[in-house]
Design a protein around this motif. Sequence first.
Motif, PDB file in Angstrom:
ATOM      1  N   PRO A  59       0.795  -1.233   0.000  1.00  0.00           N
ATOM      2  CA  PRO A  59       0.000   0.000   0.000  1.00  0.00           C
ATOM      3  C   PRO A  59       0.824   1.278   0.000  1.00  0.00           C
ATOM      4  O   PRO A  59       0.308   2.344   0.287  1.00  0.00           O
ATOM      5  CB  PRO A  59      -0.782  -0.113   1.308  1.00  0.00           C
ATOM      6  CG  PRO A  59       0.169  -0.820   2.228  1.00  0.00           C
ATOM      7  CD  PRO A  59       0.886  -1.814   1.366  1.00  0.00           C
ATOM      8  N   TYR A  60       2.145   1.210  -0.307  1.00  0.00           N
ATOM      9  CA  TYR A  60       3.004   2.387  -0.239  1.00  0.00           C
ATOM     10  C   TYR A  60       3.543   2.772  -1.609  1.00  0.00           C
ATOM     11  O   TYR A  60       3.592   1.955  -2.536  1.00  0.00           O
ATOM     12  CB  TYR A  60       4.198   2.145   0.685  1.00  0.00           C
ATOM     13  CG  TYR A  60       3.849   1.715   2.081  1.00  0.00           C
ATOM     14  CD1 TYR A  60       2.996   2.472   2.870  1.00  0.00           C
ATOM     15  CD2 TYR A  60       4.366   0.541   2.618  1.00  0.00           C
ATOM     16  CE1 TYR A  60       2.662   2.081   4.149  1.00  0.00           C
ATOM     17  CE2 TYR A  60       4.034   0.139   3.907  1.00  0.00           C
ATOM     18  CZ  TYR A  60       3.185   0.912   4.665  1.00  0.00           C
ATOM     19  OH  TYR A  60       2.851   0.517   5.934  1.00  0.00           O
ATOM     20  N   SER A  61       3.954   4.016  -1.705  1.00  0.00           N
ATOM     21  CA  SER A  61       4.827   4.481  -2.777  1.00  0.00           C
ATOM     22  C   SER A  61       6.093   4.996  -2.108  1.00  0.00           C
ATOM     23  O   SER A  61       6.032   5.779  -1.151  1.00  0.00           O
ATOM     24  CB  SER A  61       4.177   5.608  -3.585  1.00  0.00           C
ATOM     25  OG  SER A  61       3.114   5.124  -4.379  1.00  0.00           O
ATOM     26  N   TYR A  62       7.240   4.527  -2.609  1.00  0.00           N
ATOM     27  CA  TYR A  62       8.528   4.984  -2.099  1.00  0.00           C
ATOM     28  C   TYR A  62       9.030   6.087  -3.022  1.00  0.00           C
ATOM     29  O   TYR A  62       9.158   5.880  -4.237  1.00  0.00           O
ATOM     30  CB  TYR A  62       9.529   3.833  -2.038  1.00  0.00           C
ATOM     31  CG  TYR A  62       9.170   2.788  -1.014  1.00  0.00           C
ATOM     32  CD1 TYR A  62       9.698   2.831   0.275  1.00  0.00           C
ATOM     33  CD2 TYR A  62       8.292   1.753  -1.327  1.00  0.00           C
ATOM     34  CE1 TYR A  62       9.345   1.882   1.224  1.00  0.00           C
ATOM     35  CE2 TYR A  62       7.939   0.797  -0.388  1.00  0.00           C
ATOM     36  CZ  TYR A  62       8.472   0.864   0.889  1.00  0.00           C
ATOM     37  OH  TYR A  62       8.132  -0.078   1.822  1.00  0.00           O
ATOM     38  N   GLU A  71      19.707  13.733  -1.097  1.00  0.00           N
ATOM     39  CA  GLU A  71      18.607  12.859  -1.483  1.00  0.00           C
ATOM     40  C   GLU A  71      18.199  11.948  -0.327  1.00  0.00           C
ATOM     41  O   GLU A  71      19.051  11.408   0.377  1.00  0.00           O
ATOM     42  CB  GLU A  71      19.000  12.015  -2.699  1.00  0.00           C
ATOM     43  CG  GLU A  71      19.178  12.849  -3.968  1.00  0.00           C
ATOM     44  CD  GLU A  71      19.507  11.985  -5.172  1.00  0.00           C
ATOM     45  OE1 GLU A  71      19.888  10.801  -4.960  1.00  0.00           O
ATOM     46  OE2 GLU A  71      19.393  12.476  -6.307  1.00  0.00           O
ATOM     47  N   VAL A  72      16.889  11.794  -0.131  1.00  0.00           N
ATOM     48  CA  VAL A  72      16.364  10.921   0.905  1.00  0.00           C
ATOM     49  C   VAL A  72      15.208  10.124   0.326  1.00  0.00           C
ATOM     50  O   VAL A  72      14.581  10.532  -0.662  1.00  0.00           O
ATOM     51  CB  VAL A  72      15.873  11.700   2.140  1.00  0.00           C
ATOM     52  CG1 VAL A  72      17.002  12.464   2.799  1.00  0.00           C
ATOM     53  CG2 VAL A  72      14.729  12.647   1.773  1.00  0.00           C
ATOM     54  N   TRP A  73      14.923   8.981   0.941  1.00  0.00           N
ATOM     55  CA  TRP A  73      13.766   8.170   0.567  1.00  0.00           C
ATOM     56  C   TRP A  73      12.642   8.408   1.568  1.00  0.00           C
ATOM     57  O   TRP A  73      12.879   8.518   2.761  1.00  0.00           O
ATOM     58  CB  TRP A  73      14.123   6.691   0.568  1.00  0.00           C
ATOM     59  CG  TRP A  73      14.849   6.225  -0.656  1.00  0.00           C
ATOM     60  CD1 TRP A  73      16.196   6.046  -0.797  1.00  0.00           C
ATOM     61  CD2 TRP A  73      14.270   5.902  -1.920  1.00  0.00           C
ATOM     62  NE1 TRP A  73      16.488   5.615  -2.062  1.00  0.00           N
ATOM     63  CE2 TRP A  73      15.324   5.512  -2.780  1.00  0.00           C
ATOM     64  CE3 TRP A  73      12.960   5.882  -2.412  1.00  0.00           C
ATOM     65  CZ2 TRP A  73      15.104   5.123  -4.099  1.00  0.00           C
ATOM     66  CZ3 TRP A  73      12.742   5.502  -3.733  1.00  0.00           C
ATOM     67  CH2 TRP A  73      13.801   5.119  -4.559  1.00  0.00           C
ATOM     68  N   ALA A  74      11.434   8.483   1.042  1.00  0.00           N
ATOM     69  CA  ALA A  74      10.252   8.606   1.892  1.00  0.00           C
ATOM     70  C   ALA A  74       9.203   7.605   1.424  1.00  0.00           C
ATOM     71  O   ALA A  74       9.144   7.251   0.238  1.00  0.00           O
ATOM     72  CB  ALA A  74       9.689  10.022   1.826  1.00  0.00           C
ATOM     73  N   ALA A  75       8.396   7.127   2.358  1.00  0.00           N
ATOM     74  CA  ALA A  75       7.310   6.204   2.036  1.00  0.00           C
ATOM     75  C   ALA A  75       5.991   6.842   2.448  1.00  0.00           C
ATOM     76  O   ALA A  75       5.849   7.317   3.578  1.00  0.00           O
ATOM     77  CB  ALA A  75       7.505   4.870   2.750  1.00  0.00           C
ATOM     78  N   VAL A  76       5.043   6.874   1.514  1.00  0.00           N
ATOM     79  CA  VAL A  76       3.727   7.462   1.766  1.00  0.00           C
ATOM     80  C   VAL A  76       2.666   6.495   1.250  1.00  0.00           C
ATOM     81  O   VAL A  76       2.978   5.505   0.589  1.00  0.00           O
ATOM     82  CB  VAL A  76       3.582   8.830   1.067  1.00  0.00           C
ATOM     83  CG1 VAL A  76       4.615   9.815   1.587  1.00  0.00           C
ATOM     84  CG2 VAL A  76       3.706   8.686  -0.456  1.00  0.00           C
ATOM     85  N   GLU A  77       1.407   6.782   1.574  1.00  0.00           N
ATOM     86  CA  GLU A  77       0.316   6.000   0.994  1.00  0.00           C
ATOM     87  C   GLU A  77       0.451   6.037  -0.527  1.00  0.00           C
ATOM     88  O   GLU A  77       0.884   7.035  -1.104  1.00  0.00           O
ATOM     89  CB  GLU A  77      -1.033   6.597   1.401  1.00  0.00           C
ATOM     90  CG  GLU A  77      -1.260   6.686   2.899  1.00  0.00           C
ATOM     91  CD  GLU A  77      -1.711   5.368   3.519  1.00  0.00           C
ATOM     92  OE1 GLU A  77      -1.753   4.363   2.776  1.00  0.00           O
ATOM     93  OE2 GLU A  77      -2.019   5.361   4.716  1.00  0.00           O
ATOM     94  N   LYS A  78       0.084   4.955  -1.216  1.00  0.00           N
ATOM     95  CA  LYS A  78       0.278   4.856  -2.658  1.00  0.00           C
ATOM     96  C   LYS A  78      -0.269   6.095  -3.368  1.00  0.00           C
ATOM     97  O   LYS A  78      -1.378   6.549  -3.100  1.00  0.00           O
ATOM     98  CB  LYS A  78      -0.402   3.607  -3.214  1.00  0.00           C
ATOM     99  CG  LYS A  78      -0.059   3.347  -4.675  1.00  0.00           C
ATOM    100  CD  LYS A  78      -0.676   2.062  -5.161  1.00  0.00           C
ATOM    101  CE  LYS A  78      -0.311   1.814  -6.615  1.00  0.00           C
ATOM    102  NZ  LYS A  78      -0.688   2.911  -7.498  1.00  0.00           N
ATOM    103  N   THR A  79       0.538   6.635  -4.262  1.00  0.00           N
ATOM    104  CA  THR A  79       0.211   7.883  -4.924  1.00  0.00           C
ATOM    105  C   THR A  79       0.651   7.836  -6.382  1.00  0.00           C
ATOM    106  O   THR A  79       1.515   7.029  -6.763  1.00  0.00           O
ATOM    107  CB  THR A  79       0.902   9.067  -4.219  1.00  0.00           C
ATOM    108  OG1 THR A  79       0.643  10.272  -4.944  1.00  0.00           O
ATOM    109  CG2 THR A  79       2.405   8.870  -4.156  1.00  0.00           C
ATOM    110  N   ASP A  80       0.062   8.704  -7.210  1.00  0.00           N
ATOM    111  CA  ASP A  80       0.438   8.810  -8.620  1.00  0.00           C
ATOM    112  C   ASP A  80       1.307  10.036  -8.876  1.00  0.00           C
ATOM    113  O   ASP A  80       1.450  10.464 -10.025  1.00  0.00           O
ATOM    114  CB  ASP A  80      -0.826   8.887  -9.497  1.00  0.00           C
ATOM    115  CG  ASP A  80      -1.646   7.607  -9.442  1.00  0.00           C
ATOM    116  OD1 ASP A  80      -1.041   6.527  -9.310  1.00  0.00           O
ATOM    117  OD2 ASP A  80      -2.890   7.693  -9.508  1.00  0.00           O
TER     118      ASP A  80
END
Length: 261
Positions: A59-62, A71-80
């Motif tokens: 259920p995530y988008s990275y 640069e950093v990575w973030a994870a949120v609810e799936k998004t377009d």
Amino acid sequence: MRRLSVVLLVALAVAGCKKPEPAQQQPAPQDAAAPGSAAAPAAAAEIKGKVVERIDAPPYSYLKLKTDKGEVWAAVEKTDVANGTDVAVKGATPMPNFESKTLNRKFELVYFGTLGGGADAAAPAAGMMGQGGPVNMAAQHAAAAAGPADVGDVKVEKASGADARTVSEVFAQRDALKEKPVTIRGKVVKFNADIMGKNWVHLRDGSGKADAKDNDLTVTTSDTVAVGDVVVAKGTVRIEKDFGAGYKYPVILEDAKLSKK
């Protein structure tokens, strides 16, 4: 002797008239982060940056974000949300050495949060919204961390084997069991799926007491079970496990394999 004293006094007076040299400024310590990545603060309320890469793993988008610190990575609810979009990740909770089972990939550091930011930022996918906006990752984790409501009397026979323990024994022996494998038979009294890449299970076996908070053990796993199932969980004991955002477990069984026995 008197002449020597006079000479010393004169020397001291001359030295006192000289202006002290300014202390050399010490260079700022270099960040220990890898080149091209931002230093990892203990916590961040909001991270702003431009999306340079997106990997969907429901259920995530990275999202790889280019920020003013790297640069950093973030994870949120799936998004377009599209590459090149300026976004803000609110309520960002750092998760070092996070492994995504879905992607079969380990991130050195990823921030879990809620997508906000630029006017062009896409909304989370349908069905992933809560009242007033996206469901916050910390709120999801709080739901998993909280124990179940009254589940009535639970009585489950202890597992067999040298590493078998009851729930209360894991709490009582947690220092000695740290980073060791343990087998527990218990009844699933709560199940939360896909939070921070894991399924969260609460097990009880009838040992321990609610007022002593040693009757309910949290287990993380990639397996799926249902409330009411009696399972055998084999995992690794971790103590004082801190997931950030104030969610800290005195003891937890991680990466467990569950079987119905």
